[in-house]
Write an enzyme that holds these catalytic residues in place. Structure first.
Site, PDB file in Angstrom:
ATOM      1  CG  HIS A 149      -6.773   0.762   2.009  1.00 40.66           C
ATOM      2  ND1 HIS A 149      -6.878   0.257   3.281  1.00 40.66           N
ATOM      3  CD2 HIS A 149      -6.647  -0.727   1.265  1.00 40.66           C
ATOM      4  CE1 HIS A 149      -6.483  -0.979   3.426  1.00 40.66           C
ATOM      5  NE2 HIS A 149      -6.553  -1.479   2.218  1.00 40.66           N
TER       6      HIS A 149
ATOM      7  CG  ASN B  10      -2.225  -0.953   1.087  1.00 43.03           C
ATOM      8  OD1 ASN B  10      -2.200  -1.856   0.050  1.00 43.03           O
ATOM      9  ND2 ASN B  10      -2.915  -0.971   2.085  1.00 43.03           N
TER      10      ASN B  10
ATOM     11  CD  GLU C 272      -0.710  -3.312  -2.837  1.00 38.21           C
ATOM     12  OE1 GLU C 272      -1.381  -4.240  -2.978  1.00 38.21           O
ATOM     13  OE2 GLU C 272       0.028  -3.188  -1.495  1.00 38.21           O
TER      14      GLU C 272
END
Length: 732
Positions: free
Chosen positions: A332, A288, A317
């Site tokens: 997210h 992330n 990522e």
């Protein structure tokens, strides 16, 4: 810069204000005016600056200024979580002067030797203690200074020290008296003992004496010419140099430089074979990457990618979702984290990917986008990354193994789902019959963790344009090692949640290691880690996993281990795995430790001698002095994972001495990480971290060595360090 000048500080579209900035005479501190009544004068240390970026490269400047002022803008990026300082000069020449001037001052500071940094720090503390700025030091100022440098002495000792130096009996120290005080203060008894043991030539170390020290104490494979080079390099006394002698000052200078450091200097540049297949390396990897803080409501930012890449992270990522106006965004999913444009992230990655390492960067895509926005993702990557983006296998024929980091220098690889086999890249008739694929394992897991989950989808539509960009890192679901052995192509890789990987590493270690000999594996943190905490990466490395993804934004012991793992080999983000993790004949099991070439029993002796100039933790409390202790931690196979610590020393962070010996039995030295931790002891609550340093055992130099100390965020603490004696010997 010493004269100073006006710059516009930019915080938003409406907050753009003129401020005067100036470099202080110590060339270590920047002063700037503030219009806040309670702090009209503000300073920040050059040491606190991570980097200076020319142009509109921060999110703030990109958002709040026009492209026409690109050449007038620059940003000061601070270490840790302090906000960037976005500035605009009156014209491009002034901006250029500020950027080049700041870069020069930062470079000069970073290139100071440990000894010079120490002197800088002591003299800046002296300046702070000199309240009336008369370049003299009264007894009261001396006591204040001692507290500044983190040493608590009783009044009678402070008075005795003061009187010993106050030769003029004037009631204040000045000139040579301050120099005498400095010499008394910085006297290193432990260095004297070592020097006198080897100074066998009229009280001095001759070139032959130095060679004896290097061979017997430092265990270095050197000759007379090497000893002479050290004298030429570090001896300041010309008369001694002519006689090929080394004085005590020259000896200390040598110990304080890289030759006297714990880290093998040969490992500071790329020193490993970089021509082996990609799966033969540990690869520095971030999870992330877009997040600056936690996983639920923290900001997403291009800055997070820049910071990770500047730390030589080689796998980042991207969680991709449909955004407004047809533009894909990264954030997210199912949370309140902010969004950042996919296009802006790709631009930032292009700009910073190869600043600190020329070896390939893997973009790990977690794709939640509609087919239309997937096409746009593919377009952005092709148009922005250009020829650096790998869009077909290397060579003219279908390969049978992954290429090497050397062959992929300066290239971007896309990790994600692919609709067909890689062989299709060589087949012009590339028609896709089925445009659906199962979603990424991590995406499915995050839904399972209940983040306002919609019904779980097992299939997603995939645009062929995006599919065609996935060459060597095609994501497939893990269905067992036997299934992978029979069905998984070399370019196909699986992702494992930390709990699954930990279980396999414990119960099927040899099978996992064999799987990782010709396939890539990626490990990611559990979705329940909403605070962006980290798991222990060591068992995953022990099992030969390459892409062990951690939350880079979170300071933690796990990130210290990651920073230490990738410290050698020029910090290029790739570390060659030990041979027994690369060749199929190996039956290595880190749990049972059956006999084999990996079993190289060693004894690791560590003597914790002293520390120098540890920072005060509570700077607001004048009388708050640290009570330091040192812990030596080892991480590797379970049989090698242990720790030992010294006693604590009361009220001395300036020059505490322990002289404590520890011995560790090592079974698999090639997998051992060593972490040195200095803490402030507290009998009533948890100890506070003062500093730490981590590196692989295979990069440790024997003998008397200085160890730098880093903050919890991994930044060097300029003046602080440990002094140790280390010896790695074969077990009898």
């Amino acid at each position: 810069m010493l004269v100073g000048g006006e710059l516009i500080k930019i915080r938003s579209n409406s907050w753009k204000k003129n401020r005067f900035y100036k470099l202080q005479e110590d060339c270590k501190t920047m002063w700037h005016e503030s219009h806040k009544a309670f702090r009209s004068n503000q300073t920040f240390s050059i040491d606190d600056i991570d980097s200076v970026r020319k142009g509109r490269q921060s999110e703030g400047l990109h958002k709040y200024t026009d492209a026409s002022v690109e050449d007038q803008c620059f940003s000061i990026i601070f270490k840790g979580r302090k906000k960037n300082l976005d500035l605009m000069a009156a014209n491009k020449d002034e901006a250029k002067q500020w950027v080049s001037g700041l870069e020069k001052v930062i470079s000069n500071m970073r290139n100071l030797s440990r000894q010079q940094k120490s002197e800088h720090w002591i003299f800046s503390c002296m300046r702070k203690a000199d309240k009336n700025e008369d370049n003299k030091m009264t007894l009261k100022e001396l006591k204040h200074f001692l507290r500044q440098i983190n040493i608590e002495v009783d009044d009678s000792y402070a008075e005795e020290l003061f009187n010993k130096c106050d030769k003029s009996r004037s009631g204040s120290l000045e000139g040579s008296e301050i120099k005498h005080f400095y010499d008394l203060l910085t006297y290193r008894e432990e260095i004297d003992v070592i020097y006198e043991k080897y100074a066998q030539t009229a009280g001095r170390i001759s070139v032959r004496d130095l060679l004896n020290f290097l061979l017997n104490e430092q265990r270095e494979q050197v000759g007379m010419a090497d000893a002479l080079k050290l004298i030429e390099k570090y001896e300041l006394d010309e008369t001694a140099k002519q006689k090929q002698h080394m004085t005590k000052d020259g000896f200390l200078m040598y110990l304080n430089h890289e030759e006297g450091s714990i880290l093998n200097p040969a490992h500071k540049s790329v020193c490993q074979d970089m021509t082996q297949p990609l799966n033969h390396y540990y690869i520095s990897s971030s999870h992330n990457t877009y997040l600056m803080e936690d996983q639920l409501k923290g900001p997403s930012s291009t800055e997070a990618y820049i910071r990770a890449l500047m730390k030589s992270c080689r796998c980042v990522e991207l969680d991709c979702w449909d955004g407004a106006n047809g533009e894909p965004v990264i954030y997210h999913g199912y949370t309140l984290t902010s969004k950042v444009l996919f296009r802006d992230v790709i631009k930032a990655i292009k700009e910073y990917a190869f600043r600190t390492s020329e070896y390939p960067v893997i973009l790990s895509l977690e794709n939640h986008c509609s087919v239309e926005q997937q096409k746009l993702m593919a377009h952005h990557m092709i148009s922005i990354l250009g020829d650096a983006l790998l869009t077909r296998p290397l060579g003219d024929t279908m390969p049978s193994s992954l290429p090497s980091p050397e062959e992929l220098k300066g290239r971007f690889l896309i990790k994600g789902k692919r609709l067909n086999k890689l062989d299709a890249a060589f087949n012009n008739n590339n028609v896709i019959e089925n445009d659906s694929v199962s979603e990424e394992d991590e995406a499915a897991d995050s839904k399972e963790n209940g983040q306002k989950a919609k019904a779980k989808k097992s299939k997603i539509k995939l645009a062929q344009e995006l599919s065609d960009l996935v060459i060597y890192c095609k994501s497939v679901h893990y269905n067992g090692f036997e299934h992978a052995k029979d069905n998984q192509a070399f370019y196909e890789m699986s992702s494992f949640k930390e709990s699954k990987a930990a279980n396999l590493a414990e119960t099927s270690a040899t099978a996992y290691i064999h799987h990782n000999m010709d396939k890539l594996s990626r490990i990611y943190p559990a979705g329940s880690r909403t605070d962006s905490s980290n798991y222990n990466p060591v068992p995953m490395w022990n099992a030969g996993c390459q892409i062990v993804a951690l939350n880079f934004q979170t300071p933690s012991k796990e990130m210290d281990l990651n920073q230490g793992r990738f410290l050698p080999n020029g910090m290029c983000g790739y570390i060659l795995k030990p041979e027994f993790q690369r060749h199929l004949a190996s039956q290595f099991d880190p749990i049972t430790l059956s006999k084999g070439p990996w079993l190289k029993r060693k004894i690791f002796h560590v003597m914790v001698i002293s520390a120098q100039q540890l920072p005060k933790l509570n700077k607001d409390k004048q009388k708050s002095i640290v009570d330091p202790l040192v812990r030596v931690e080892l991480y590797g196979v379970p049989a090698d994972t242990t720790s030992k610590q010294t006693h604590s020393i009361d009220n001395n962070g300036f020059n505490p001495m322990w002289n404590e010996n520890f011995q560790f039995d090592i079974h698999v030295p090639e997998l051992v990480m060593v972490r040195f931790v200095v803490e402030d002891y507290d009998s009533t609550s948890q100890n506070d971290l003062i500093g730490q340093y981590c590196l692989p055992l295979t990069s440790v130099q024997n003998g008397y060595r200085h160890v730098p100390l880093l903050t919890k965020r991994g930044d060097v603490i300029c003046s602080a360090g440990l002094f140790l004696h280390l010896m790695l010997l074969d077990a009898q």
